[in-house]
Design a protein around this motif. Structure first.
Motif, PDB file in Angstrom:
ATOM      1  N   ASN A  53       0.832  -1.205   0.000  1.00  8.76           N
ATOM      2  CA  ASN A  53       0.000   0.000   0.000  1.00  8.76           C
ATOM      3  C   ASN A  53       0.863   1.250   0.000  1.00  8.76           C
ATOM      4  OD1 ASN A  53      -2.745  -1.315   0.503  1.00  8.76           O
ATOM      5  ND2 ASN A  53      -1.533  -2.095   2.225  1.00  8.76           N
ATOM      6  N   ASN A  54       0.386   2.271  -0.669  1.00  7.82           N
ATOM      7  CA  ASN A  54       1.061   3.567  -0.667  1.00  7.82           C
ATOM      8  C   ASN A  54       0.623   4.386   0.534  1.00  7.82           C
ATOM      9  OD1 ASN A  54       2.590   3.361  -3.111  1.00  7.82           O
ATOM     10  ND2 ASN A  54       0.688   3.633  -4.270  1.00  7.82           N
ATOM     11  N   PRO A  55       1.440   5.357   0.957  1.00  7.16           N
ATOM     12  CA  PRO A  55       1.022   6.227   2.068  1.00  7.16           C
ATOM     13  C   PRO A  55      -0.210   7.032   1.695  1.00  7.16           C
ATOM     14  CG  PRO A  55       3.372   6.472   1.600  1.00  7.16           C
ATOM     15  CD  PRO A  55       2.777   5.691   0.471  1.00  7.16           C
ATOM     16  N   LYS A  56      -0.993   7.364   2.690  1.00  5.60           N
ATOM     17  CA  LYS A  56      -2.150   8.217   2.445  1.00  5.60           C
ATOM     18  C   LYS A  56      -2.596   8.882   3.738  1.00  5.60           C
ATOM     19  CE  LYS A  56      -5.539   4.411   2.708  1.00  5.60           C
ATOM     20  NZ  LYS A  56      -6.633   3.732   1.972  1.00  5.60           N
ATOM     21  N   VAL A  57      -3.215  10.030   3.580  1.00  5.96           N
ATOM     22  CA  VAL A  57      -3.854  10.744   4.693  1.00  5.96           C
ATOM     23  C   VAL A  57      -5.359  10.595   4.500  1.00  5.96           C
ATOM     24  CG1 VAL A  57      -4.264  12.968   5.779  1.00  5.96           C
ATOM     25  CG2 VAL A  57      -1.974  12.393   4.963  1.00  5.96           C
ATOM     26  N   VAL A  58      -6.019  10.097   5.510  1.00  5.07           N
ATOM     27  CA  VAL A  58      -7.467   9.930   5.471  1.00  5.07           C
ATOM     28  C   VAL A  58      -8.064  10.701   6.635  1.00  5.07           C
ATOM     29  CG1 VAL A  58      -9.400   8.319   5.446  1.00  5.07           C
ATOM     30  CG2 VAL A  58      -7.205   7.645   4.445  1.00  5.07           C
ATOM     31  N   VAL A  82     -17.722  21.817  -6.750  1.00  3.95           N
ATOM     32  CA  VAL A  82     -16.972  21.794  -5.493  1.00  3.95           C
ATOM     33  C   VAL A  82     -15.642  22.484  -5.720  1.00  3.95           C
ATOM     34  CG1 VAL A  82     -15.880  20.376  -3.716  1.00  3.95           C
ATOM     35  CG2 VAL A  82     -18.061  19.650  -4.712  1.00  3.95           C
ATOM     36  N   VAL A  83     -15.370  23.510  -4.922  1.00  2.00           N
ATOM     37  CA  VAL A  83     -14.099  24.229  -4.991  1.00  2.00           C
ATOM     38  C   VAL A  83     -13.322  23.946  -3.716  1.00  2.00           C
ATOM     39  CG1 VAL A  83     -12.977  26.467  -5.236  1.00  2.00           C
ATOM     40  CG2 VAL A  83     -15.145  26.041  -6.403  1.00  2.00           C
ATOM     41  N   GLN A  84     -12.116  23.395  -3.872  1.00  2.00           N
ATOM     42  CA  GLN A  84     -11.249  23.093  -2.728  1.00  2.00           C
ATOM     43  C   GLN A  84     -10.135  24.127  -2.664  1.00  2.00           C
ATOM     44  OE1 GLN A  84     -10.149  18.818  -2.578  1.00  2.00           O
ATOM     45  NE2 GLN A  84     -11.430  18.567  -4.409  1.00  2.00           N
ATOM     46  N   HIS A  85      -9.945  24.714  -1.491  1.00  2.00           N
ATOM     47  CA  HIS A  85      -8.890  25.702  -1.284  1.00  2.00           C
ATOM     48  C   HIS A  85      -7.870  25.146  -0.283  1.00  2.00           C
ATOM     49  CE1 HIS A  85     -12.074  28.841  -2.442  1.00  2.00           C
ATOM     50  NE2 HIS A  85     -11.200  28.783  -3.418  1.00  2.00           N
ATOM     51  N   TYR A  86      -6.583  25.253  -0.619  1.00  4.61           N
ATOM     52  CA  TYR A  86      -5.499  24.831   0.266  1.00  4.61           C
ATOM     53  C   TYR A  86      -4.444  25.930   0.314  1.00  4.61           C
ATOM     54  CZ  TYR A  86      -7.624  20.280  -0.688  1.00  4.61           C
ATOM     55  OH  TYR A  86      -8.517  19.250  -0.827  1.00  4.61           O
ATOM     56  N   TRP A  87      -3.869  26.131   1.477  1.00  2.00           N
ATOM     57  CA  TRP A  87      -2.786  27.098   1.614  1.00  2.00           C
ATOM     58  C   TRP A  87      -1.970  26.754   2.857  1.00  2.00           C
ATOM     59  CZ3 TRP A  87      -7.793  27.826   2.895  1.00  2.00           C
ATOM     60  CH2 TRP A  87      -8.112  28.383   4.138  1.00  2.00           C
ATOM     61  N   ASP A  88      -0.788  27.356   2.968  1.00  2.00           N
ATOM     62  CA  ASP A  88       0.150  27.056   4.072  1.00  2.00           C
ATOM     63  C   ASP A  88       0.359  25.551   4.192  1.00  2.00           C
ATOM     64  OD1 ASP A  88       0.322  29.727   4.565  1.00  2.00           O
ATOM     65  OD2 ASP A  88      -1.062  29.739   6.241  1.00  2.00           O
ATOM     66  N   VAL A  89       0.655  24.922   3.049  1.00  6.19           N
ATOM     67  CA  VAL A  89       0.797  23.466   3.006  1.00  6.19           C
ATOM     68  C   VAL A  89       2.254  23.079   3.257  1.00  6.19           C
ATOM     69  CG1 VAL A  89       0.573  21.406   1.569  1.00  6.19           C
ATOM     70  CG2 VAL A  89      -1.126  23.250   1.396  1.00  6.19           C
ATOM     71  N   HIS A  90       2.465  22.120   4.185  1.00  4.85           N
ATOM     72  CA  HIS A  90       3.767  21.503   4.428  1.00  4.85           C
ATOM     73  C   HIS A  90       3.524  19.999   4.532  1.00  4.85           C
ATOM     74  CE1 HIS A  90       4.166  25.627   5.889  1.00  4.85           C
ATOM     75  NE2 HIS A  90       5.472  25.527   5.738  1.00  4.85           N
ATOM     76  N   VAL A  91       4.123  19.228   3.629  1.00  4.49           N
ATOM     77  CA  VAL A  91       3.854  17.793   3.650  1.00  4.49           C
ATOM     78  C   VAL A  91       5.091  17.019   3.194  1.00  4.49           C
ATOM     79  CG1 VAL A  91       2.884  17.797   1.311  1.00  4.49           C
ATOM     80  CG2 VAL A  91       2.272  15.965   2.890  1.00  4.49           C
ATOM     81  N   GLN A  92       5.345  15.905   3.876  1.00  3.77           N
ATOM     82  CA  GLN A  92       6.420  15.003   3.465  1.00  3.77           C
ATOM     83  C   GLN A  92       5.973  13.568   3.681  1.00  3.77           C
ATOM     84  OE1 GLN A  92      10.236  15.424   5.390  1.00  3.77           O
ATOM     85  NE2 GLN A  92      11.151  13.736   4.233  1.00  3.77           N
ATOM     86  N   ALA A  93       5.871  12.826   2.596  1.00  5.79           N
ATOM     87  CA  ALA A  93       5.664  11.390   2.676  1.00  5.79           C
ATOM     88  C   ALA A  93       7.026  10.701   2.634  1.00  5.79           C
ATOM     89  CB  ALA A  93       4.785  10.917   1.523  1.00  5.79           C
ATOM     90  N   PHE A  94       7.075   9.456   3.087  1.00  6.58           N
ATOM     91  CA  PHE A  94       8.322   8.689   3.100  1.00  6.58           C
ATOM     92  C   PHE A  94       9.414   9.389   3.915  1.00  6.58           C
ATOM     93  CE2 PHE A  94       6.067   7.993  -0.926  1.00  6.58           C
ATOM     94  CZ  PHE A  94       5.853   6.622  -0.872  1.00  6.58           C
TER      95      PHE A  94
END
Length: 414
Positions: free
Chosen positions: A84-89, A166-178
């Motif tokens: 399985n791959n990483p995921k955020v749920v 549906v409009v999705q807004h994202y900001w101030d994103v910091h993410v690291q998988a693996f």
């Protein structure tokens, strides 16, 4: 194992989970996914909201913005393994969920944010009152952002995804998988918007704005007349010139609405009324009016979605406004320029405005309640006229006295 907390924007203290998560837009969601040895394998911190446009049972349209994640849980978030791959749920509200999938590409030493899916329960009457459709609806967007391994992806700019109303807004994103060895990397991979130093104007108006931080002065927009009809005839009237001011990627743009190329529709209900404008570059511009205290109306909500030249959309919604207040059975009028501040990134300037969203009789405006700017002008006009007449009377009186004195002097000479 999944650990999560609320983290405020810089300059504030830590806020515990028992406080309102996501209800205040300045707070970010933060998530650490750990492996069996309690080492961090996936890290994410971000801010987001969702704007959903839906049809009601009465064939009108409403828009809601979801930004309250106080009930958020993260069941199903995983580090990933050989299968399985990483995921955020993330689960929140009543039947709402949000999932981000990641993929690793060994050959290129990169990983990618593969896709984002958002599911919402349109049967939730609290969030979607009188919704025509029922059940769980899902939108899925392919993202495909590639990031070097052992780098953290960062994007302070606003990222917008739009699919099926549906409009999705994202900001101030910091993410690291693996994440390697349980330590989040200090090497940052910036999104394209944050890397861009100069940005072209994202909108194509009738007259192109200057690609600088401050747009060139604009001509006054043409005044248009709009109306909404129902089974009883005309139920809403609006006359106004509209100038839209918005900021995208730190670029300020100003466009004038051309009423000759703008379509309009809407609906009228006992307590609410909607006027919707749309054109080639504007998916929708909604003015939503409401009744308050059973005897007055006001502009309660503005929603806008505009197409940008790069194919994305600029969308803003605010359902907590208070403009254009007037008694029911009358109209609201303001001839002078007026500004409706929808958000820090979007304002509307109106010219020669007159609206009546309720109790329209025979398709004509009722007596108008004027804005304070017009009232001040109407007050100053008679004052100025009075001062001018007074000055004229004084001049005439002085001239009369001088003439009379000369006349008496002439008689004495004889």
């Amino acid at each position: 194992m999944v650990c999560f907390r609320l983290s405020p924007v810089p300059g504030s203290g830590l806020v515990l989970l028992c406080l309102v998560l996501g209800a205040v837009s300045s707070y970010a969601l933060e998530l650490n996914v750990t492996d069996s040895e309690k080492a961090i394998c996936l890290y994410a911190k971000w801010q987001m909201n969702f704007t959903i446009h839906y049809e009601t049972t009465s064939k009108t349209y409403k828009t809601v913005t979801i930004s309250d994640f106080s009930t958020a849980t993260y069941n199903g978030s995983i580090c990933g393994d050989d299968q399985n791959n990483p995921k955020v749920v993330m689960q929140f509200g009543s039947g709402f969920s949000w999932t981000v999938n990641f993929m690793k590409e060994e050959s290129t030493y990169t990983y990618s944010i593969d896709d984002i899916s958002f599911s919402y329960n349109i049967s939730d009457n609290t969030t979607f009152p009188d919704a025509k459709d029922k059940g769980i609806l899902t939108v899925r967007e392919s993202v495909g952002i590639r990031i070097p391994l052992n780098n953290i992806f960062r994007c302070d700019s606003l990222l917008t995804l739009e699919e099926n109303d549906v409009v999705q807004h994202y900001w101030d994103v910091h993410v690291q998988a693996f994440v390697q060895n349980g330590t989040v990397s200090t090497k940052e991979f910036l999104c394209e918007k944050d890397r861009t130093v100069t940005t072209v104007v994202p909108f194509v108006p009738t007259t192109a704005p200057s690609p600088t931080a401050t747009p060139a002065p604009r001509e006054k927009p043409e005044v248009g007349s709009y109306s909404v009809n129902n089974s009883n005839g005309t139920c809403l009237l609006a006359t106004m010139g509209l100038q839209l001011n918005f900021t995208h990627n730190k670029v300020v743009s100003v466009i004038n609405i051309n009423p000759n190329t703008t379509d309009f529709t809407g609906s009228c209900q006992p307590q609410t009324a909607l006027l919707r404008l749309n054109g080639s570059n504007i998916k929708y511009l909604d003015f939503v009016f409401a009744v308050k205290n059973e005897n007055r109306f006001y502009l309660k909500e503005v929603n806008v979605s505009m197409y940008l030249v790069n194919g994305s959309a600029f969308s803003i919604a605010n359902n907590n406004l208070s403009y254009w207040d007037a008694p029911l059975g009358s109209s609201y009028m303001c001839n002078k320029e007026q500004t409706v501040s929808v958000s820090g990134a979007f304002q509307i300037n109106t010219f020669e405005l007159r609206v009546q969203p309720f109790n329209v009789m025979e398709g004509k405006y009722s007596t108008a309640e004027e804005c304070s700017a017009d009232s001040d002008l109407n007050f100053l006009i008679p004052v100025a006229v009075g001062v001018a007449l007074g000055f004229l009377i004084i001049v005439v009186f002085i001239s009369y006295m001088i003439g009379r004195r000369k006349s008496r002097t002439g008689y004495q000479s004889v």
